[in-house]
Design an enzyme around this catalytic site. Structure first.
Site, short mmCIF file in Angstrom:
data_model
loop_
_atom_site.label_atom_id
_atom_site.label_comp_id
_atom_site.label_asym_id
_atom_site.label_seq_id
_atom_site.Cartn_x
_atom_site.Cartn_y
_atom_site.Cartn_z
N HIS A 44 36.87 27.84 39.61
CA HIS A 44 36.18 28.90 38.99
C HIS A 44 36.18 28.87 37.30
CE1 HIS A 44 36.60 31.76 42.63
NE2 HIS A 44 35.23 31.28 42.70
N ASP A 46 36.93 31.00 35.03
CA ASP A 46 38.04 31.48 34.26
C ASP A 46 39.27 30.64 34.48
OD1 ASP A 46 38.03 32.32 36.86
OD2 ASP A 46 39.34 33.88 36.64
N HIS A 47 39.10 29.64 35.04
CA HIS A 47 40.20 28.61 35.20
C HIS A 47 39.63 26.99 34.73
CE1 HIS A 47 42.93 30.96 37.72
NE2 HIS A 47 41.87 31.80 37.78
N HIS A 131 41.87 31.05 48.59
CA HIS A 131 40.96 31.54 47.31
C HIS A 131 39.65 30.61 47.58
CE1 HIS A 131 40.20 33.36 43.87
NE2 HIS A 131 39.96 32.14 43.33
N ASP A 152 45.06 31.13 41.49
CA ASP A 152 44.65 32.15 42.36
C ASP A 152 44.75 31.69 43.87
OD1 ASP A 152 43.78 33.39 40.07
OD2 ASP A 152 41.52 33.27 40.57
N GLU A 177 49.53 34.94 40.02
CA GLU A 177 48.39 35.72 39.72
C GLU A 177 48.88 37.23 40.34
OE1 GLU A 177 45.41 36.92 42.00
OE2 GLU A 177 45.42 35.38 43.40
N HIS A 389 47.12 37.08 35.10
CA HIS A 389 45.82 37.23 35.69
C HIS A 389 45.69 38.63 36.53
CE1 HIS A 389 42.21 36.33 38.24
NE2 HIS A 389 42.18 35.01 37.73
#
Lengths: 524, 509
Positions: A44, A46-47, A131, A152, A177, A389
């Site tokens: 993802h 955001d990672h 996830h 996550d 998270e 997170h």
């Protein structure tokens, strides 16, 4: 460095991490010497969104680790995002297609549970996180200090992925998270049914369903769900994937079957669930076609790109349906739709969209809920917990629970805040054969059934009823410290033991009397 | 007639039961056995899933080194980095015993190029050894052999014959499949390829779903976005050129059957099902081709089918480490001791002035392996270390009494502080040497104790028993012999005073 993501809600320099802080911590160093390695937990943005920028623009040349699926799928995500940035928003590109390629070439792929010696001291290991495909929790150990960074994760299995799995580990710190720090979710089955009902109702009324989704992950899960339902209900309405992107992603999913749920792994030789029967490619011209359909389009939070384009066309009709992911970053249209029920959304000064369509918020998220976080924390029993997170008020609530219910100190530092965590450290000393044997025999005697030193337990310190070991620590100049038994010390010193006895005073007299008698007898 | 060889060794149920008891591990995954031993498997490079084992205990680490391949065309290369610096290597790669003599001469030449030139130079750095190991010459030879087989297959097909390949090696099958499709395509031949085995379907779809087990170039196929599969057979299946059937009598096989064709049916001894039926059908025609692995006694295998006209191609395949790579490998791994097969001693001479020693083993003989480490390694947490009260014995030596719990976890001993620290920690329990009566007397007096040698104490020769009489604060008697001191006293506080005084004049801990 764990993860190298970007903020979806910002469009300026704030979207990337403040990398200068790495250099501030170690003056005189460059990025490559300041950090041992970068570990990415999943694909993802955001990672991973800032990774090509960090390696190709900032010039980090050290090792980068991620799991096999992440290495395979991340370039698709990064390229998709880059296109949205440059082609749709007309922004200056932060990194090029070649940058993504060059960056990914440097990545060392990881398998689950594979123990990697990064350098002399640092060891890392990935655990299954659920996830999304390839998501991992990372165990890292430096000397005796150990921590887990969860990335996550999801503690309940879904249609295509298993639940997070980790070993009992002795940890100084757990960084978890906390997206759903306060939420406890109900059964998955009911939520799936609700989603299918909403979609079915819409298409049977002749409406179109827009499912904005990340290209990878949710799209595959929802698609397995819909494909299955279509088959059962014998529906003929088309399901589309926008662009070839997601279809291509499905091809990767087929090669990475080993990372999906047990159910899929057991049956894929007969039927690969990523061979969708009812799914076809979407052409741009289909947008205005009449009749019902279901369309998967990126990006997930309608922050721009194709999903926004389709949304603009479809939102004004009350027959249509838009499903939203469980979580949307502030600043995106998804977020606006979720907060309240707006009838009009202003894109900029000139353009606005009238929203009359139905909105269905998906309540199944690939993130663990608060119960899952508590369960994992309790299972791992770390000495300290840090929450990341998540949103401040919820994190504060969860911190209280962790501290009061589990008795672990817990922190949720803000950006740029530093937390120091004390760690364990063991000195390496040697012990003689005899010392170890003396400990083992006393334990074996005391606990024939329980775990002991010959047949040790996997969890250190699980049961505290071992006998005290007693020995002498010998410290010699320019030699390693050594534990030995008492008699070994005497032998080493070349000394004779001197025993000390305590007796009642009376005994000395009896003793004297006896010797007197003996003397008397001898003299007779 | 001896029927024993014809009796089944185990049933399908046995097999299932056995597998249920098996714990599977990933490459590089550390598993703990009984808290004591850490086991870790890493790829050996020979075949998908084949592994080298590393076993570490608190006292020694051992590498079990079966047949290894350093550059493979399908399986993940041997991961020698994870085996570095283990104490002992059990060398168990016998593949060079099967090497043909002609190859052997070849090896001699190469050995000159590779090993000897290196070993003569003391300053060889590890990189050169690694380069020697990772040279892709082995795999180049292997690919050459596969190409040769494919050209033979192609010739047979051209002449109107069929090909039977009863080889069971997965890697070889996959490589031949990949190459044969190219060969056939380039010569514009269309023949069906059948794979007839109960495991065919599973194996074939499995191999396309384990990128983690494959060699780097194949992993790149996953990452590069250009290819759709990890192996060429996926394409063959999709195009319908390759068909999989569990049995010769499977439904659909007859409909698909066309000759000439190529058949893979793993059964190297040619005594079971598919291979037997097809050989019966094809053995008399010299246009047909049978591909066997070298080492199988072809004459014996073909005996029931005599007389045979079918062409027989015997091939050897890469099965393990090449002799010339043995010493470079050992140099990289840096063991203390190498356990080496006696039978290989002559073929692979031990390295002179090697920093490790050799022990040779042979069938049915037990050898004893010396301890490589005398002591155990134990972890002492800093909180326990800070609680110690060391006593300086002389300039170079200090000792401290240690009370802790000894834990064994993941192959490591750790001393853990006990929860309830008793107040006894400063009590001495072990004393040594003799007690000087005069010094004890003055130590007692310093503590305000009234005491004296008894009137009849004559300060006799050394080694004699001496006593001290104590009159205040309580009544007591101390008797000292060279190896023993006895305190006679009824009053606890007085005893403690005397004990403290004694401790100050006697060596103890």
């Amino acid at each position: 460095m764990f993860d190298c993501g970007m903020h979806m809600g910002h469009h300026d320099h704030q979207r990337y991490p403040d990398f200068a802080r790495i250099l501030a911590a170690t003056p005189g160093a460059d990025f490559t010497s300041a950090i041992s390695c970068v570990v990415i937990t999943h694909f993802h943005l955001d990672h991973i969104g800032a990774l090509p920028y960090f390696t190709e623009v900032c010039g980090y040349h050290g090792p980068i680790y991620m799991t096999y699926p992440t290495k395979a799928l991340a370039p698709l995500m990064l390229e998709d995002y880059r296109k949205v940035m440059v082609d749709h928003r007309g922004e200056e590109e932060q990194y090029s297609y070649e940058d993504i390629q060059n960056c990914m070439k440097k990545v060392i792929p990881l398998d689950l549970k594979q123990t990697i010696q990064v350098d002399r001291e640092l060891v890392i290991r990935a655990y299954y996180a659920g996830h999304v495909l390839g998501a991992a929790m990372i165990y890292a150990k430096v000397g005796d200090a150990a921590l887990v960074y969860t990335g996550d994760y999801n503690m309940t299995p879904d249609r295509h992925l298993g639940a997070a799995q980790i070993d009992h580990l002795k940890l100084d710190l757990l960084i978890t998270e906390s997206t759903y720090a306060k939420t406890v979710r109900d059964s998955k089955h009911a939520r799936e049914r609700e989603f299918l009902k909403a979609v079915h109702k819409c298409v049977s009324g002749g409406g179109k369903v827009l499912i904005p989704a990340f290209a990878l992950g949710r799209a595959q899960e929802l698609c397995i769900l819909l494909d299955d339902y279509w088959e059962r209900m014998n529906l003929k309405i088309p399901i589309y994937f926008s662009a070839g992107l997601t279809i291509q992603a499905n091809m990767y999913y087929k090669m990475l079957i080993g990372w999906t749920s047990q159910k899929i792994k057991d049956s894929y030789t007969v039927h690969n669930p990523f061979d969708f029967k009812h799914v076809c490619d979407f052409q741009r011209s289909f947008i205005n076609d009449p009749g019902p359909c279901v369309l998967f389009a990126t990006p997930g939070m309608i922050s721009g790109g194709f999903s926004l384009e389709v949304f603009k066309r479809w939102a004004p009709s009350e027959k249509n349906l838009v499903t939203l992911p469980g979580y949307c970053v502030a600043g995106t249209i998804g977020h606006k739709l979720m907060s309240g029920k707006p009838t009009r959304i202003d894109l900029d000064k000139e353009t606005h969209i009238d929203v009359r369509c139905q909105i269905h918020q998906l309540s199944f998220s690939p993130h663990t809920d608060s119960k899952g976080i508590m369960d994992l924390t309790e299972f791992l029993s770390p000495s300290h917990v840090i929450l990341v997170h998540g949103e401040k008020p919820q994190m504060s609530f969860l911190k209280e629970r962790i501290e009061s219910e589990l008795g672990m100190p817990c922190y949720y530092p803000a950006n740029n805040e530093t937390v120091s965590i004390p760690t364990t450290k063991n000195l390496k000393i040697s012990a003689t054969d005899k010392f170890i044997a003396s400990c083992s025999t006393s334990q074996a005697r005391d606990s024939t059934q329980k775990s002991n030193l010959i047949c040790g337990n996997h969890l250190s310190g699980a049961n505290g009823d071992e006998k005290l070991a007693e020995g002498i620590l010998l410290m010699e100049k320019s030699k390693d410290a050594k534990i030995l038994c008492e008699d070994e010390l005497l032998q080493l010193l070349g000394a004779e033991g001197h025993s000390l006895q305590f007796e009642p005073l009376l005994h000395s007299r009896i003793g004297e009397a006896e010797t007197d008698i003996v003397d008397d007898l001898a003299s007779e | 007639m001896d029927l024993a060889p014809l009796m089944p060794l185990y049933s399908a149920t046995n097999l299932e039961e056995c597998m249920r008891k098996t714990q599977t591990v990933k490459y590089g995954e550390e598993v703990c056995f009984n808290g004591m031993l850490m086991l870790k498997a890493s790829s050996s490079g020979l075949e998908l899933g084949n592994c080298v084992w590393s076993i570490k205990g608190p006292r020694a680490s051992i590498t079990y080194l079966p047949s290894t391949v350093f550059v493979s065309a399908h399986a993940l290369d041997c991961d020698y980095n994870s085996l570095k610096e283990n104490d002992i290597i059990l060398f168990s790669d016998f593949s060079s015993l099967d090497v043909m003599d002609e190859n052997n001469e070849n090896l001699g030449e190469n050995a000159m190029l590779c090993d000897d030139s290196l070993s003569r130079d003391d300053g060889v750095d590890e990189d050169e050894y690694v380069q020697c190991l990772c040279k892709n010459d082995d795999i180049a030879e292997e690919i050459e052999r596969i190409s040769f087989i494919c050209s033979c297959i192609s010739d047979a097909i051209k002449s109107g014959g069929s090909v039977l390949i009863p080889i069971g090696r997965l890697g070889v099958i996959l490589l031949i499949l990949e190459h044969i499709s190219e060969t056939l395509l380039s010569s514009d031949m269309k023949v069906p390829i059948f794979m007839i085995s109960g495991a065919a379907e599973k194996i074939i779809s499995f191999t396309n779903a384990v990128p983690e087990w494959l060699c780097k170039p194949r992993q790149e196929k996953l990452f590069s976005r250009e290819e759709e599969a990890l192996f060429g057979h996926v394409e063959l299946l999709k195009e319908g050129k390759l068909s999989l059937f569990p049995h010769l009598y499977s439904k659909g096989l007859l409909a698909a059957w066309k000759e000439p064709c190529i058949v893979f049916c793993p059964d190297w001894n040619l005594r079971h099902s598919t291979a037997v039926h097809l050989l019966r059908r094809w053995h008399a025609d010299k246009r047909n081709l049978l591909v066997l692995e070298q080492g199988v006694d072809a004459e014996l295998a073909l005996k029931p089918f005599m007389p045979v006209a079918i062409q027989v191609l015997e091939c050897s395949f890469l099965s393990g480490i090449k002799v010339r790579k043995v010493n470079p490998l050992l140099s990289v791994l840096k063991p203390k001791l190498v356990l080496f097969p006696e039978d290989l001693k002559s073929r692979c001479p031990s390295k002179e002035d090697a920093p490790w020693s050799y022990l040779y083993y042979s069938k049915g003989k037990t050898i004893e392996i010396p301890n490589t480490r005398e002591d155990f390694e134990v972890g002492l947490p800093t909180d326990v270390a800070f609680g110690l009260q060391p006593r300086q014995l002389d300039k170079a030596i200090a000792v401290a009494r240690l009370r802790a719990k000894l834990h064994l976890s993941k192959g490591q001993y750790v001393l853990v502080a006990p929860k309830d620290q008793s107040d006894e920690s400063n009590r001495q329990l072990l004393h040594w040497g003799a007690v000087d009566a005069g010094r004890l007397l003055s130590a007692l007096q310093e503590k305000g104790i009234e005491c004296a040698f008894p009137a009849d104490d004559d300060d006799g020769p050394a080694g004699c028993e001496r006593s001290i009489l104590i009159t205040s604060p309580g009544e007591a008697l101390v008797k000292m012999a060279p190896e023993k001191t006895v305190i006679y006293c009824d009053d606890e506080s007085t005893t403690r005073l005397i004990y403290d005084a004694l401790s100050s004049v006697c060596n103890g801990i």
